[in-house]
Scaffold this motif. Structure first.
Motif, PDB file in Angstrom:
ATOM      1  N   ALA A   1      36.447  40.925  -1.305  1.00 33.33           N
ATOM      2  CA  ALA A   1      36.013  41.476  -0.588  1.00 33.33           C
ATOM      3  C   ALA A   1      34.865  41.027   0.533  1.00 33.33           C
ATOM      4  O   ALA A   1      34.732  41.402   1.720  1.00 33.33           O
ATOM      5  N   GLU A   2      34.395  39.964  -0.311  1.00 34.43           N
ATOM      6  CA  GLU A   2      33.392  39.216   0.502  1.00 34.43           C
ATOM      7  C   GLU A   2      34.024  38.477   1.661  1.00 34.43           C
ATOM      8  O   GLU A   2      33.354  38.202   2.694  1.00 34.43           O
ATOM      9  N   LYS A   3      34.967  37.920   1.418  1.00 33.54           N
ATOM     10  CA  LYS A   3      35.779  36.904   2.410  1.00 33.54           C
ATOM     11  C   LYS A   3      36.183  37.948   3.538  1.00 33.54           C
ATOM     12  O   LYS A   3      36.087  37.459   4.739  1.00 33.54           O
ATOM     13  N   LEU A   4      36.799  38.805   3.221  1.00 34.30           N
ATOM     14  CA  LEU A   4      37.575  39.709   4.142  1.00 34.30           C
ATOM     15  C   LEU A   4      36.177  40.529   5.009  1.00 34.30           C
ATOM     16  O   LEU A   4      36.125  40.570   6.321  1.00 34.30           O
ATOM     17  N   ASN A   5      35.041  40.461   4.345  1.00 33.14           N
ATOM     18  CA  ASN A   5      33.739  41.230   5.331  1.00 33.14           C
ATOM     19  C   ASN A   5      33.285  40.050   6.158  1.00 33.14           C
ATOM     20  O   ASN A   5      33.144  40.383   7.300  1.00 33.14           O
ATOM     21  N   LYS A   6      33.459  38.905   5.766  1.00 30.87           N
ATOM     22  CA  LYS A   6      32.952  37.864   6.526  1.00 30.87           C
ATOM     23  C   LYS A   6      33.898  37.672   7.780  1.00 30.87           C
ATOM     24  O   LYS A   6      33.504  37.384   8.999  1.00 30.87           O
ATOM     25  N   ILE A   7      35.286  37.916   7.530  1.00 27.64           N
ATOM     26  CA  ILE A   7      36.294  37.634   8.887  1.00 27.64           C
ATOM     27  C   ILE A   7      35.971  38.993   9.611  1.00 27.64           C
ATOM     28  O   ILE A   7      36.065  38.916  10.923  1.00 27.64           O
TER      29      ILE A   7
ATOM     30  N   ASP B   1      43.532  52.893   5.040  1.00 22.01           N
ATOM     31  CA  ASP B   1      44.943  52.546   5.663  1.00 22.01           C
ATOM     32  C   ASP B   1      45.383  51.284   5.126  1.00 22.01           C
ATOM     33  O   ASP B   1      46.828  50.716   5.415  1.00 22.01           O
ATOM     34  N   THR B   2      44.627  50.356   4.349  1.00 24.39           N
ATOM     35  CA  THR B   2      45.164  49.390   3.989  1.00 24.39           C
ATOM     36  C   THR B   2      44.671  49.181   2.257  1.00 24.39           C
ATOM     37  O   THR B   2      43.654  49.377   2.006  1.00 24.39           O
ATOM     38  N   VAL B   3      45.556  48.883   1.417  1.00 26.29           N
ATOM     39  CA  VAL B   3      45.143  48.365   0.114  1.00 26.29           C
ATOM     40  C   VAL B   3      45.630  47.120  -0.284  1.00 26.29           C
ATOM     41  O   VAL B   3      46.521  46.683  -0.134  1.00 26.29           O
ATOM     42  N   PHE B   4      44.670  46.364  -1.054  1.00 27.12           N
ATOM     43  CA  PHE B   4      44.894  45.252  -1.612  1.00 27.12           C
ATOM     44  C   PHE B   4      44.724  45.464  -3.155  1.00 27.12           C
ATOM     45  O   PHE B   4      43.726  45.733  -3.713  1.00 27.12           O
ATOM     46  N   LEU B   5      46.031  45.064  -3.766  1.00 27.54           N
ATOM     47  CA  LEU B   5      46.028  45.372  -5.278  1.00 27.54           C
ATOM     48  C   LEU B   5      46.103  44.025  -5.752  1.00 27.54           C
ATOM     49  O   LEU B   5      46.969  43.230  -5.541  1.00 27.54           O
ATOM     50  N   PHE B   6      45.113  43.635  -6.927  1.00 27.74           N
ATOM     51  CA  PHE B   6      45.377  42.208  -7.643  1.00 27.74           C
ATOM     52  C   PHE B   6      45.996  42.676  -8.865  1.00 27.74           C
ATOM     53  O   PHE B   6      45.481  43.388  -9.779  1.00 27.74           O
ATOM     54  N   ASP B   7      47.240  42.019  -9.205  1.00 31.97           N
ATOM     55  CA  ASP B   7      48.032  42.370 -10.300  1.00 31.97           C
ATOM     56  C   ASP B   7      48.556  40.811 -10.985  1.00 31.97           C
ATOM     57  O   ASP B   7      49.426  40.399 -10.585  1.00 31.97           O
ATOM     58  N   LEU B   8      47.205  40.564 -11.670  1.00 35.35           N
ATOM     59  CA  LEU B   8      47.200  39.401 -12.213  1.00 35.35           C
ATOM     60  C   LEU B   8      47.350  39.146 -13.671  1.00 35.35           C
ATOM     61  O   LEU B   8      47.091  40.222 -14.418  1.00 35.35           O
ATOM     62  N   PRO B   9      47.820  38.201 -14.388  1.00 34.04           N
ATOM     63  CA  PRO B   9      48.054  37.851 -15.885  1.00 34.04           C
ATOM     64  C   PRO B   9      46.445  38.550 -16.527  1.00 34.04           C
ATOM     65  O   PRO B   9      45.355  38.067 -15.885  1.00 34.04           O
ATOM     66  N   THR B  10      46.602  39.063 -17.676  1.00 33.44           N
ATOM     67  CA  THR B  10      45.375  39.173 -18.328  1.00 33.44           C
ATOM     68  C   THR B  10      44.279  38.280 -18.390  1.00 33.44           C
ATOM     69  O   THR B  10      43.226  38.207 -18.468  1.00 33.44           O
ATOM     70  N   GLU B  11      44.979  37.081 -19.024  1.00 35.58           N
ATOM     71  CA  GLU B  11      44.369  35.884 -19.369  1.00 35.58           C
ATOM     72  C   GLU B  11      43.344  35.357 -18.031  1.00 35.58           C
ATOM     73  O   GLU B  11      42.173  35.027 -18.457  1.00 35.58           O
TER      74      GLU B  11
ATOM     75  N   ALA C   1      46.172  35.568  -2.437  1.00 32.92           N
ATOM     76  CA  ALA C   1      44.931  36.385  -1.572  1.00 32.92           C
ATOM     77  C   ALA C   1      44.159  35.509  -0.554  1.00 32.92           C
ATOM     78  O   ALA C   1      44.228  35.651   0.675  1.00 32.92           O
ATOM     79  N   ASP C   2      44.086  34.158  -0.976  1.00 34.98           N
ATOM     80  CA  ASP C   2      43.528  33.057  -0.124  1.00 34.98           C
ATOM     81  C   ASP C   2      44.378  32.801   1.104  1.00 34.98           C
ATOM     82  O   ASP C   2      44.142  32.796   2.250  1.00 34.98           O
ATOM     83  N   ASP C   3      45.630  32.657   0.948  1.00 34.06           N
ATOM     84  CA  ASP C   3      46.778  32.532   1.641  1.00 34.06           C
ATOM     85  C   ASP C   3      46.676  33.521   2.813  1.00 34.06           C
ATOM     86  O   ASP C   3      46.907  33.511   3.881  1.00 34.06           O
ATOM     87  N   TYR C   4      46.818  34.990   2.182  1.00 34.41           N
ATOM     88  CA  TYR C   4      46.582  35.781   3.046  1.00 34.41           C
ATOM     89  C   TYR C   4      45.528  36.130   4.024  1.00 34.41           C
ATOM     90  O   TYR C   4      45.646  36.212   5.134  1.00 34.41           O
ATOM     91  N   LEU C   5      44.391  35.702   3.586  1.00 34.50           N
ATOM     92  CA  LEU C   5      43.136  35.725   4.366  1.00 34.50           C
ATOM     93  C   LEU C   5      43.321  34.503   5.381  1.00 34.50           C
ATOM     94  O   LEU C   5      42.817  34.791   6.680  1.00 34.50           O
ATOM     95  N   GLN C   6      43.915  33.602   5.218  1.00 33.66           N
ATOM     96  CA  GLN C   6      44.569  32.196   6.260  1.00 33.66           C
ATOM     97  C   GLN C   6      44.924  33.149   7.575  1.00 33.66           C
ATOM     98  O   GLN C   6      45.039  32.508   8.593  1.00 33.66           O
ATOM     99  N   THR C   7      45.837  33.951   7.249  1.00 33.15           N
ATOM    100  CA  THR C   7      46.736  34.544   8.235  1.00 33.15           C
ATOM    101  C   THR C   7      45.879  35.411   9.271  1.00 33.15           C
ATOM    102  O   THR C   7      46.500  35.883  10.211  1.00 33.15           O
ATOM    103  N   ILE C   8      44.542  35.800   8.707  1.00 38.87           N
ATOM    104  CA  ILE C   8      43.966  36.980   9.452  1.00 38.87           C
ATOM    105  C   ILE C   8      42.765  36.187  10.175  1.00 38.87           C
ATOM    106  O   ILE C   8      42.217  36.860  10.771  1.00 38.87           O
ATOM    107  N   SER C   9      42.329  35.145   9.620  1.00 42.33           N
ATOM    108  CA  SER C   9      41.184  34.424  10.080  1.00 42.33           C
ATOM    109  C   SER C   9      41.365  33.668  11.487  1.00 42.33           C
ATOM    110  O   SER C   9      42.449  33.402  11.829  1.00 42.33           O
TER     111      SER C   9
END
Length: 163
Positions: free
Chosen positions: A18-24, A80-90, A155-163
């Motif tokens: 959220a913070e990175k997306l806010n900066k972009i 209009d846009t949803v980002f879902l983190f589906d990561l392992p519990t650990e 997520a970081d890779d995705y941010l590279q595509t929009i910055s």
């Protein structure tokens, strides 16, 4: 992308994204934890919480960080846009542990130890929350951009595509 929600297990990386997306984008960023919690570790009423969120919806652009399952469907209808983190519990437990002792924008206090209730919520998230989240995403995906991250690196890779 103008009205964004970021959801996923506690400790998964929602706030960081959220913070990175806010900066972009420059879109106003709202943390549901910061809205809900008071500095004395109590919380506002559900009615006040719902009214606050409704005011956000009236804005032309926004990012909302947080789950709060009770209001998830309302937010899904408005975004209009949803980002879902589906990561392992650990990884989520490690993420929650890594932020201990650090000040955060999304909470009005500093957590000193991992709250047992939070750890339990993280452990139960794949069984108790993810199925409902995926069902709601299916219900609303027709007119939403839905992006699921299986890693923080994705997520970081995705941010590279929009910055």
């Amino acid at each position: 992308m103008q009205k964004v929600i970021i959801i996923g297990c506690p400790g998964s990386g929602k706030t960081t994204l959220a913070e990175k997306l806010n900066k972009i984008t420059g879109f106003p960023l709202y943390y549901l934890d910061a809205i809900w919690h008071k500095p004395d570790k109590t919380h506002i009423t559900r009615e006040d919480f719902d009214q606050y969120i409704s005011r956000i919806f009236d804005m032309p652009e926004w990012i909302i960080d947080g789950n709060y399952n009770r209001t998830l469907e309302i937010r899904l209808r408005q975004c209009d846009t949803v980002f879902l983190f589906d990561l392992p519990t650990e990884l989520c437990i490690q993420g929650a542990t890594d932020r201990l002792g650090k000040g955060r924008y999304d909470l009005p206090w500093i957590e000193k130890e991992l709250d047992p209730a939070l750890k339990q919520a993280i452990e139960e998230f794949p069984l108790n929350s993810l199925p409902r989240i995926y069902a709601l995403l299916e219900k609303y995906s027709e007119d939403k951009k839905v992006i699921v991250f299986k890693s923080r690196e994705a997520a970081d890779d995705y941010l590279q595509t929009i910055s």
